[in-house]
Scaffold this motif. Structure first.
Motif, mmCIF file in Angstrom:
data_model
loop_
_atom_site.group_PDB
_atom_site.id
_atom_site.type_symbol
_atom_site.label_atom_id
_atom_site.label_comp_id
_atom_site.label_asym_id
_atom_site.label_seq_id
_atom_site.Cartn_x
_atom_site.Cartn_y
_atom_site.Cartn_z
ATOM 1 N N GLY A 83 -8.778 7.326 -0.079
ATOM 2 C CA GLY A 83 -7.615 7.093 -0.916
ATOM 3 C C GLY A 83 -7.850 5.987 -1.915
ATOM 4 O O GLY A 83 -8.958 5.486 -2.079
ATOM 5 N N TRP A 118 2.923 6.962 -5.829
ATOM 6 C CA TRP A 118 2.508 5.601 -5.482
ATOM 7 C C TRP A 118 3.613 5.011 -4.623
ATOM 8 O O TRP A 118 4.784 5.022 -5.013
ATOM 9 N N GLN A 119 3.247 4.529 -3.422
ATOM 10 C CA GLN A 119 4.233 3.938 -2.514
ATOM 11 C C GLN A 119 3.713 2.608 -2.004
ATOM 12 O O GLN A 119 2.510 2.424 -1.824
ATOM 13 N N THR A 164 -0.273 8.384 -2.297
ATOM 14 C CA THR A 164 -0.118 9.106 -1.034
ATOM 15 C C THR A 164 -0.241 10.616 -1.205
ATOM 16 O O THR A 164 -0.240 11.137 -2.323
ATOM 17 N N ARG A 165 -0.302 11.300 -0.070
ATOM 18 C CA ARG A 165 -0.387 12.764 -0.073
ATOM 19 C C ARG A 165 0.919 13.411 -0.550
ATOM 20 O O ARG A 165 0.964 14.607 -0.792
ATOM 21 N N SER A 166 1.972 12.612 -0.724
ATOM 22 C CA SER A 166 3.196 13.129 -1.346
ATOM 23 C C SER A 166 3.102 12.999 -2.862
ATOM 24 O O SER A 166 4.067 13.257 -3.578
ATOM 25 N N GLU A 170 0.358 -0.886 -3.732
ATOM 26 C CA GLU A 170 0.815 0.494 -3.657
ATOM 27 C C GLU A 170 -0.386 1.399 -3.417
ATOM 28 O O GLU A 170 -1.435 1.221 -4.034
ATOM 29 N N ALA A 171 -0.203 2.377 -2.542
ATOM 30 C CA ALA A 171 -1.231 3.382 -2.288
ATOM 31 C C ALA A 171 -0.750 4.711 -2.850
ATOM 32 O O ALA A 171 0.446 5.012 -2.818
ATOM 33 N N SER A 216 2.449 -0.371 0.149
ATOM 34 C CA SER A 216 1.537 -0.322 1.284
ATOM 35 C C SER A 216 1.178 -1.739 1.714
ATOM 36 O O SER A 216 0.980 -2.619 0.879
#
Length: 85
Positions: free
Chosen positions: A22, A44-45, A39-41, A36-37, A47
């Motif tokens: 990632g 950027w969320q 994500t698979r959604s 922020e990472a 983290s």
């Protein structure tokens, strides 16, 4: 202080520096910083992974990468999640 963004490739036991698991970004600005990472959604969320790493948790390694490299990782994740080649 202008906003500064630093990108990191995330490498765990199932990935490599050539194909990281990632990507994470550290955003620094006048009010502090946040991580922020991607994500698979496909968003950027926030983290805490990099904070955890900096405090000794070595479940994954973080390697600083360029914005271009970070964008390539994001695109690879998008293709994987959406089933595109």
């Amino acid at each position: 202080m202008p906003t500064r963004i630093t990108y990191y490739a995330i490498v765990d036991d199932l990935s490599s520096r050539d194909e990281p698991a990632g990507v994470l970004r550290r955003i620094e600005h006048d009010d502090g910083e946040r991580h922020e990472a991607f994500t698979r959604s496909l968003e950027w969320q926030r983290s805490a992974s990099l904070y955890s790493y900096e405090r000794g948790n070595r479940d994954a390694e973080f390697y600083e990468v360029s914005e271009d490299e970070a964008n390539r990782i994001v695109e690879r994740i998008r293709r994987t999640v959406t089933g595109q080649s």
